[in-house]
Design a protein around this motif. Structure first.
Motif, PDB file in Angstrom:
ATOM      1  N   PHE A  31     -15.849  -3.955 -23.366  1.00 10.64           N
ATOM      2  CA  PHE A  31     -15.776  -3.301 -22.060  1.00 10.64           C
ATOM      3  C   PHE A  31     -14.322  -3.135 -21.607  1.00 10.64           C
ATOM      4  N   ARG A  45     -15.391   4.007 -21.013  1.00 10.77           N
ATOM      5  CA  ARG A  45     -16.728   3.632 -20.553  1.00 10.77           C
ATOM      6  C   ARG A  45     -17.849   4.294 -21.355  1.00 10.77           C
ATOM      7  N   HIS A  46     -17.710   5.577 -21.648  1.00  4.99           N
ATOM      8  CA  HIS A  46     -18.765   6.260 -22.384  1.00  4.99           C
ATOM      9  C   HIS A  46     -18.858   5.779 -23.832  1.00  4.99           C
ATOM     10  N   GLN A  61     -13.657  -0.113 -16.350  1.00  4.82           N
ATOM     11  CA  GLN A  61     -14.129   0.233 -15.010  1.00  4.82           C
ATOM     12  C   GLN A  61     -15.607   0.609 -15.054  1.00  4.82           C
ATOM     13  N   LEU A  62     -16.344   0.217 -14.002  1.00  4.59           N
ATOM     14  CA  LEU A  62     -17.763   0.516 -13.935  1.00  4.59           C
ATOM     15  C   LEU A  62     -18.045   1.900 -13.368  1.00  4.59           C
TER      16      LEU A  62
END
Length: 213
Positions: A76, A81-82, A160-161
């Motif tokens: 993570f 993110r993808h 980052q979420l």
């Protein structure tokens, strides 16, 4: 291949369901065999059964510790993110299948030794809930979320979420999908931690049994 293309692949969906169904059959079969056979030849093969049990249980427990507290966090914090999401969507089915099979073997061997398997059965229930519903549903929502983020021009952030741009982060469709994803992921992660907690209890039980020898 994009997330949408993967989700729309009939062959991929069928293969995934066949694999999950096969694991379910194996799990049920192992559980029935373990409980029905109960203490068959336990006196003759207690060492071998105990060794098999420890190998299966500790393989699951160690794998769960790594996935929950090491591997996922490192990925993570170092992947867009993808990319992280697509990788996890491939890893988690394998993780839950491995966990289901390992814990099923642990249940069968423990039952053959005459041990109480309620704790192990509870662990297996959490794993199967993740394997058969929570993981596929979480991945489905993640794919929809990724499609919206690509439309908004985001998803490349590392560690980052949500998008850095508040305007993109507050997109109504993205917020709705993010909320749905958060609930599913939260329940899945909670069940995983519950399983680990019960696993710690079972480790203590095994340690006591070994101390009695």
């Amino acid at each position: 291949m994009t997330d949408t293309a993967e989700a729309a692949s009939p062959a991929g969906a069928i293969n995934s369901q066949v694999l999950r169904s096969s694991v379910l059959v194996v799990v049920i079969g192992a559980s029935i065999a373990g409980t029905a056979g109960s203490t068959f030849a336990a006196n003759d093969y207690s060492h071998e059964l105990t060794l098999l049990h420890l190998l299966a249980f500790t393989s699951w427990f160690g794998c769960s510790i790594w996935v929950s507290f090491v591997g996922g966090i490192i990925m993570f914090n170092n992947l867009p993110r993808h990319v992280f999401g697509r990788l996890q969507s491939k890893l988690f089915p394998a993780y839950f299948i491995f966990s289901a099979l390992a814990v099923s073997i642990a249940i069968a061997s423990a039952a053959a030794l005459g041990w109480d398997i309620k704790s192990l059965a509870a662990i297996l229930v959490t794993i199967m809930a993740n394997l058969l519903y929570l993981e596929p549903e979480t991945t489905r929502v993640m794919i929809l979320r990724h499609a919206v983020e690509r439309r908004l021009g985001t998803g490349h952030e590392i560690g980052q979420l949500k998008p850095s741009d508040p305007a993109k982060a507050n997109d109504p469709e993205l917020r709705a999908l993010s909320k749905q994803f958060g609930v599913l992921h939260g329940v899945s992660a909670t069940l995983n931690l519950v399983a680990l907690g019960i696993g710690c209890f079972w480790l203590n039980f095994c340690a006591r049994r070994m101390g009695e020898k």
